[in-house]
Design an enzyme around this catalytic site. Structure first.
Site, PDB file in Angstrom:
ATOM      1  N   VAL A 157      35.583   1.058   5.099  1.00 37.27           N
ATOM      2  CA  VAL A 157      36.722   1.560   4.312  1.00 37.27           C
ATOM      3  C   VAL A 157      37.685   0.401   4.087  1.00 37.27           C
ATOM      4  O   VAL A 157      38.160  -0.214   5.043  1.00 37.27           O
ATOM      5  CB  VAL A 157      37.450   2.707   5.063  1.00 37.27           C
ATOM      6  N   GLY A 211      32.006  -7.770 -10.127  1.00 43.67           N
ATOM      7  CA  GLY A 211      31.349  -7.498  -8.841  1.00 43.67           C
ATOM      8  C   GLY A 211      32.028  -6.420  -8.011  1.00 43.67           C
ATOM      9  O   GLY A 211      31.716  -6.262  -6.839  1.00 43.67           O
ATOM     10  N   ASP A 225      31.512   7.062  -3.992  1.00 44.64           N
ATOM     11  CA  ASP A 225      31.885   5.984  -3.062  1.00 44.64           C
ATOM     12  C   ASP A 225      33.159   6.379  -2.297  1.00 44.64           C
ATOM     13  O   ASP A 225      33.221   6.253  -1.067  1.00 44.64           O
ATOM     14  CB  ASP A 225      32.103   4.688  -3.864  1.00 44.64           C
ATOM     15  N   LYS A 229      33.887   7.355   1.854  1.00 47.30           N
ATOM     16  CA  LYS A 229      34.992   6.820   2.669  1.00 47.30           C
ATOM     17  C   LYS A 229      35.867   7.947   3.225  1.00 47.30           C
ATOM     18  O   LYS A 229      36.334   7.867   4.364  1.00 47.30           O
ATOM     19  CB  LYS A 229      35.805   5.835   1.826  1.00 47.30           C
TER      20      LYS A 229
HETATM   21  N1  HSE Z   1      32.308  -0.277  -5.340  1.00 48.09           N
HETATM   22  C1  HSE Z   1      33.279  -0.245  -4.289  1.00 48.09           C
HETATM   23  C2  HSE Z   1      34.676  -0.259  -4.905  1.00 48.09           C
HETATM   24  C3  HSE Z   1      33.062  -1.429  -3.378  1.00 48.09           C
HETATM   25  O1  HSE Z   1      34.777  -0.404  -6.139  1.00 48.09           O
HETATM   26  O2  HSE Z   1      35.651  -0.088  -4.202  1.00 48.09           O
HETATM   27  C4  HSE Z   1      33.674  -1.321  -2.006  1.00 48.09           C
HETATM   28  O3  HSE Z   1      33.228  -0.204  -1.283  1.00 48.09           O
END
Ligand code: HSE
Length: 344
Positions: A157, A211, A225, A229
């Site tokens: 996290v 990235g 995502d 978390k």
């Molecule tokens: N793809 C995730 C983000 C990466 O954009 O926060 C980190 O977990």
């Protein structure tokens, strides 16, 4: 103390960690009494190498840069190449396994098996991989305790921004009654740039090029995502045993430029918010886009940054704002956990 490290996965996080370990070697030894050998690296695509007395990390980083397979590593010392992840975990002499393989937040595999095998073999596991942490934290932590080792996940996290450590260690003694956060950098980057008038699709492409986005950006824009978390925060900091499927989740793909304009008119801003609240004996968790008042600390978090507000009984609200992803930042999260192991 000197530790022997094995890296399972050698992508940006593994390479970022190696760069930090190289550049901070003396500092870590003098200030933190921490010394290390990286004895093994195993990566599905980049090859695998194990040397019981330690690898030459500069050489390894150069090989990765020039896309030379680690199977071609040569040394005067004893070297084994081509071992898969599980053999590397079981048969190397590493005492700390850094699980840095790819993230699958639906199945948690193969990372969860890597963690299980390492912990059962009495090796500490440090990981920034959200799959095992979101889906199997309780089980893995129990195996760790049974085997007198640690399962540490600070980087899952907000990368190296110290969220779990802050809540578990520094804020110990408080009752955390609510956690509200911007937990995904890609979506925050998209929403920030849409406020500047850019189109959703164009900004998503930017986020991919920079990235921030997951390999499959659906995980970012549909909220999965952030959901992983939220699950981790609920389970680790509030003692729950939730699965991602238990938590309602909505992403930002339906938000239009009109919605953004409307929020502006109301003195608000759209953010993708992960929230966990204690209500009586229940814990309610969710992920969804919300219009936040501009005066709230989370409203000022822009670009790919993340932030969390902890509501506590003794300290009121505390907000921590920082990086949520990145090569050095996530590499640092792994170092944090390694130093924690070294401390005891
Ligand atoms: N793809 C995730 C983000 C990466 O954009 O926060 C980190 O977990």
């Amino acid at each position: 103390m000197k530790h022997k490290l094995a890296l399972i996965g050698f992508g940006t996080v593994g390479q970022g960690l190696c760069e930090i370990l190289l550049s901070k070697k003396e500092h870590l030894k003098i200030i933190h009494n921490f010394d290390y050998d990286i004895v093994a690296i195993s990566d599905l695509l980049k090859g695998s190498v194990y040397s019981p007395t330690g690898l030459d990390i500069r050489k390894i980083l150069d090989m990765a840069k020039s896309t030379q397979s680690l199977n071609e590593y040569k040394s005067e010392a004893e070297v084994h190449t081509g071992w898969d992840a599980l053999r590397t975990i079981k048969d190397s002499n590493a005492d700390i396994v850094c699980e840095l393989a790819y993230t699958d937040i639906k199945t948690g595999q193969p990372a969860t098996d890597h963690c299980r095998v390492a912990l059962k073999a009495g090796k500490h596991v440090v990981t920034s991989n959200k799959g095992p942490a979101a889906l199997f934290y309780k089980e893995l932590n129990e195996i760790a305790k049974k085997n007198s080792v640690n399962f540490l996940i600070e980087g899952t996290v907000m990368s190296g921004t110290p969220v779990l450590n802050l809540a578990q260690n520094t804020l110990a003694g408080n009752n955390i009654t609510a956690i509200k956060g911007i937990l995904n950098g890609t979506t925050n980057y998209i929403l920030t740039n849409m406020e500047n008038g850019l189109e959703y699709e164009d900004v998503l492409k930017d986020a991919q090029n920079l990235g921030y986005a997951e390999a499959d950006p659906t995980a970012d824009v549909e909220g999965f995502d952030a959901l992983a978390k939220v699950t981790i925060l609920a389970n680790v900091l509030m003692g729950e045993n939730l699965k991602p499927a238990d938590i309602p989740c909505k992403g930002i793909s339906q938000i239009t430029l009109n919605d953004i304009e409307q929020a502006k008119k109301e003195g608000k801003r759209w953010k993708l918010i992960g929230e966990i609240k204690k209500e009586g004996d229940n814990v309610i968790a969710s992920v969804s886009p919300m219009m936040i008042e501009l005066s709230h600390p989370l409203a000022g978090v822009s670009g790919a940054n993340n932030a969390i507000t902890f509501s506590t009984d003794l300290m009121g609200d505390i907000t921590i704002n920082g990086a949520g992803a990145g090569r050095t930042e996530t590499g640092f999260s792994i170092l944090t956990d390694i130093l924690e192991i070294n401390r005891y």
